[in-house]
Design a protein around this motif. Structure first.
Motif, PDB file in Angstrom:
ATOM      1  N   UNK A 300       0.840  -1.207   0.000  1.00  0.00           N
ATOM      2  CA  UNK A 300       0.000   0.000   0.000  1.00  0.00           C
ATOM      3  C   UNK A 300       0.870   1.250   0.000  1.00  0.00           C
ATOM      4  N   UNK A 301       1.925   1.248   0.825  1.00  0.00           N
ATOM      5  CA  UNK A 301       2.825   2.388   0.868  1.00  0.00           C
ATOM      6  C   UNK A 301       3.584   2.519  -0.446  1.00  0.00           C
ATOM      7  N   UNK A 302       4.031   1.392  -0.991  1.00  0.00           N
ATOM      8  CA  UNK A 302       4.727   1.415  -2.281  1.00  0.00           C
ATOM      9  C   UNK A 302       3.857   2.060  -3.362  1.00  0.00           C
ATOM     10  N   UNK A 303       2.588   1.688  -3.393  1.00  0.00           N
ATOM     11  CA  UNK A 303       1.682   2.218  -4.413  1.00  0.00           C
ATOM     12  C   UNK A 303       1.483   3.721  -4.228  1.00  0.00           C
ATOM     13  N   UNK A 304       1.318   4.149  -2.978  1.00  0.00           N
ATOM     14  CA  UNK A 304       1.156   5.571  -2.666  1.00  0.00           C
ATOM     15  C   UNK A 304       2.354   6.366  -3.180  1.00  0.00           C
ATOM     16  N   UNK A 305       3.563   5.896  -2.877  1.00  0.00           N
ATOM     17  CA  UNK A 305       4.779   6.586  -3.306  1.00  0.00           C
ATOM     18  C   UNK A 305       4.905   6.571  -4.823  1.00  0.00           C
ATOM     19  N   UNK A 306       4.617   5.429  -5.435  1.00  0.00           N
ATOM     20  CA  UNK A 306       4.728   5.326  -6.887  1.00  0.00           C
ATOM     21  C   UNK A 306       3.835   6.333  -7.587  1.00  0.00           C
ATOM     22  N   UNK A 307       2.608   6.478  -7.117  1.00  0.00           N
ATOM     23  CA  UNK A 307       1.681   7.407  -7.775  1.00  0.00           C
ATOM     24  C   UNK A 307       2.130   8.860  -7.588  1.00  0.00           C
ATOM     25  N   UNK A 308       2.686   9.188  -6.424  1.00  0.00           N
ATOM     26  CA  UNK A 308       3.199  10.545  -6.228  1.00  0.00           C
ATOM     27  C   UNK A 308       4.325  10.828  -7.211  1.00  0.00           C
ATOM     28  N   UNK A 309       5.240   9.888  -7.348  1.00  0.00           N
ATOM     29  CA  UNK A 309       6.375  10.068  -8.259  1.00  0.00           C
ATOM     30  C   UNK A 309       5.894  10.189  -9.713  1.00  0.00           C
ATOM     31  N   UNK A 310       4.914   9.389 -10.075  1.00  0.00           N
ATOM     32  CA  UNK A 310       4.373   9.450 -11.434  1.00  0.00           C
ATOM     33  C   UNK A 310       3.720  10.803 -11.700  1.00  0.00           C
ATOM     34  N   UNK A 311       2.934  11.293 -10.736  1.00  0.00           N
ATOM     35  CA  UNK A 311       2.264  12.576 -10.931  1.00  0.00           C
ATOM     36  C   UNK A 311       3.258  13.732 -10.885  1.00  0.00           C
ATOM     37  N   UNK A 312       4.332  13.584 -10.133  1.00  0.00           N
ATOM     38  CA  UNK A 312       5.360  14.618 -10.105  1.00  0.00           C
ATOM     39  C   UNK A 312       5.958  14.803 -11.494  1.00  0.00           C
ATOM     40  N   UNK A 313       6.274  13.704 -12.158  1.00  0.00           N
ATOM     41  CA  UNK A 313       6.800  13.793 -13.516  1.00  0.00           C
ATOM     42  C   UNK A 313       5.801  14.413 -14.477  1.00  0.00           C
ATOM     43  N   UNK A 314       4.530  14.043 -14.342  1.00  0.00           N
ATOM     44  CA  UNK A 314       3.501  14.567 -15.236  1.00  0.00           C
ATOM     45  C   UNK A 314       3.307  16.068 -15.033  1.00  0.00           C
TER      46      UNK A 314
END
Length: 402
Positions: A300-314
């Motif tokens: 769950x934490x991994x997914x939360x971090x992954x989505x933040x990183x993805x949206x940061x790039x976008x």
């Protein structure tokens, strides 16, 4: 000169909590009391501090005191009368999540405005009804004080069309099916703080990550919102405590057609049983998930971090580059491990973290040589509401005197 007894009350009613504040109604509103009622209806608690941070109250509430938002607000108002009997509430400012297309700035709420805001409740079913219940309760308690609504969506209303629309037939856009964006009061505060402490960053390209039980990110250009991860509702974008975040619309069709779920069941699933809680099967509290040792909590934490990183790039792409990243919100301000994981390996975008400063929750947590500055700025929605209420009341008084 303002009478020192004159104050504005701020009410920020969430799905299970009420934040509140009492502010002197001067040109620069100063807090006399701030506080929180949390876990309304399920082990409610209240805590409040004076303007210097000294505790005024911190205790569990009885069922009668915190069974619902109405009783919780009545408890807050009783505390106000007890602690500040001489205070004269000349206005009440409210956080209202959804202002639709029409409301792009704070307004005085009358019967017509209340009816329009009620109409928007289906756009924000987890928040809007509680926001408006706060308006009604405050109006009943302070009938002579103007009720002023400050909208989370207003900060984003200048989005360009490409960040405002969905690729649906144009008639739906005209009906209000748009990307509104939320957490606008928080972003407004952070933008103002940047203008105060780092005007060169405020003038540039900034991504703000408001990370809490509700979570979103916003791209600022010259202090103005140009893109946000939240869209039509507060479900979109990042995964949250109990909300799903970005979801393929085909999943909704599957739930209806194959699982036989109706609108109420789907709403409950997406708003209350998904996000970190749904993924972990344990909790929506990031502190508990970081301390847990289960695979599901880690994922769950991994997914939360992954989505933040993805949206940061976008968002960096939408801004044409990045000059600063700002963390705020309960997780963003306090969970140094999450900030570290978001920033890890982001040298390609010019971002390097100072591990020591990050662990100490410093204001500036980027390394000295980092091209992108990384900051931690505790947000303060209540002061934004108080300033707006004082400004609107003062503007009305000046207009009446002319």
């Amino acid at each position: 000169m303002a009478d020192p007894r004159d104050c504005v009350l701020t009410v920020n009613a969430g799905s299970s909590s009420i934040k509140f504040g009492l502010f002197e109604a001067g040109a620069a509103p100063a807090a006399r009391m701030t506080g929180l009622v949390e876990r309304i209806g399920d082990g409610p608690r209240i805590k409040a501090e004076d303007g210097d941070g000294a505790s005024l109250v911190k205790r569990d509430l009885t069922a009668a005191e915190g069974a619902d938002h109405v009783s919780a607000l009545a408890t807050v108002l009783a505390l106000l009368r007890e602690r500040f009997p001489a205070a004269r509430v000349i206005g009440v400012g409210h956080r209202v999540v959804h202002g639709g297309v029409a409301y792009d700035r704070p307004i005085r709420v009358g019967a017509a405005e209340m009816a329009e805001l009620e109409r928007l409740s289906p756009f924000a079913p987890l928040h809007q009804p509680h926001n408006l219940a706060g308006v009604r309760a405050a109006a009943a308690t302070f009938p002579d004080a103007p009720q002023i609504a400050c909208f989370d969506t207003a900060f984003h209303r200048a989005h360009p069309f490409v960040n405002d629309a969905f690729a649906l037939p144009r008639e739906y856009y005209d009906k209000g099916v748009r990307r509104y964006g939320f957490h606008g009061l928080s972003y407004d505060y952070v933008a103002g703080e940047l203008a105060r402490v780092a005007p060169h960053l405020h003038a540039g390209r900034v991504v703000v990550a408001h990370l809490g039980n509700g979570a979103s990110m916003c791209g600022l250009l010259g202090g103005r919102s140009v893109a946000s991860t939240m869209g039509f509702s507060a479900l979109d974008g990042l995964p949250m405590g109990t909300r799903c975040g970005q979801l393929d619309p085909g999943v909704l069709l599957y739930l209806m057609q194959q699982e036989g779920m109706g609108a109420d069941e789907i709403s409950d699933l997406l708003y209350r049983r998904s996000g970190l809680l749904g993924l972990s099967g344990l909790s929506n509290d990031m502190r508990e998930l970081l301390a847990a040792r289960t695979d599901a909590a880690r994922q769950a934490v991994d997914y939360f971090v992954f989505r933040i990183r993805r949206e940061l790039g976008a968002l960096a792409a939408a801004l044409g580059g990045l000059d600063a990243l700002v963390f705020c919100g309960g997780i963003g301000e306090n969970a140094h491990e999450i900030r570290a994981r978001v920033c890890d390996g982001m040298g390609w975008i010019g971002l390097e973290l100072d591990e020591g400063a990050n662990a100490e929750n410093a204001r500036v947590i980027s390394a000295e040589f980092s091209r992108v500055r990384v900051l931690r700025i505790p947000t303060n929605e209540e002061i934004v509401i108080a300033r707006a209420a004082v400004a609107l009341i003062g503007g009305e008084a000046r207009a009446a005197a002319e």
